[in-house]
Write an enzyme that holds these catalytic residues in place. Sequence first.
Site, PDB file in Angstrom:
ATOM      1  CG  HIS A  47      -1.965   1.051   1.210  1.00  0.00           C
ATOM      2  ND1 HIS A  47      -3.184   0.898   1.825  1.00  0.00           N
ATOM      3  CD2 HIS A  47      -1.986   2.301   0.669  1.00  0.00           C
ATOM      4  CE1 HIS A  47      -3.908   1.998   1.655  1.00  0.00           C
ATOM      5  NE2 HIS A  47      -3.194   2.859   0.961  1.00  0.00           N
ATOM      6  CG  HIS A  81      -7.866  -2.684   9.348  1.00  0.00           C
ATOM      7  ND1 HIS A  81      -7.028  -1.809   8.683  1.00  0.00           N
ATOM      8  CD2 HIS A  81      -7.966  -2.205  10.606  1.00  0.00           C
ATOM      9  CE1 HIS A  81      -6.655  -0.835   9.493  1.00  0.00           C
ATOM     10  NE2 HIS A  81      -7.195  -1.051  10.664  1.00  0.00           N
ATOM     11  CD  GLU A 103      -4.318  -3.072   0.818  1.00  0.00           C
ATOM     12  OE1 GLU A 103      -4.860  -4.122   1.191  1.00  0.00           O
ATOM     13  OE2 GLU A 103      -3.842  -2.231   1.617  1.00  0.00           O
TER      14      GLU A 103
END
Length: 237
Positions: free
Chosen positions: A43, A190, A70
């Site tokens: 990310h 997450h 991401e």
Amino acid sequence: MTKLSVNINKIATLRNARGGNNPDVVKVALDAERFGAQGITVHPRPDERHIRYQDVLDLSPVLTTEFNIEGYPDKRFMEMIRLIKPAQATLVPDPPHVLTSNNGWDTIAHQSMLRDIVAELHESGTRVSIFINPEPKYFEPAKTTGTDRVELYTEPYATGFPIDKHAAVKPYIEVALLAQSLGLGLNAGHDLDLHNLKFLKESIPFLDEVSIGHALICDTLYYGLENTIQMYRRQLE
């Protein structure tokens, strides 16, 4: 099978703390694949506080599993996806200053924008996943964007798990079944860890993929990377 994609952002954070190239992000990613990771997630953020854009370029030609990138779909992100053509692009609505992704897309308010972005990413041959809260109202609008998958934001599940795991997972089961009925693939990520991952998988057996970084890297400090990846794989099997 639910695939395990290892997020290596924290490896880059450790490297950046001292400069140089120790640990070597590319080597860790290749070792993670060799040890059983079925995908690698990064990310990159605009300030490059962990994964750098050059890391993404370096990783792309050498990875043999699925590469998942991401990020917020700004101009630089979209150009990167067009250039690299990863297996999957996960769209996350986080502004540059946040420490970590902490909310899903409002697919009602941003439906038109997401539809255009998804169409553009599909032109690169990239599968698209939209990061989403476990609220039913966002799923049909997500479907109309043309996205291939949604990624369930699982921080509320992880927070509620120690208190009442059945209550914590209930809204996720509801939206997972909704996603399945709409023909959407299903990812999750997450705050998933060795304590809560198995129960999530048992409750939603048709999960396509989980993306795990922080907890997995923390566990690696105690168990080693190879053993840790195998421990996470066992939670999914």
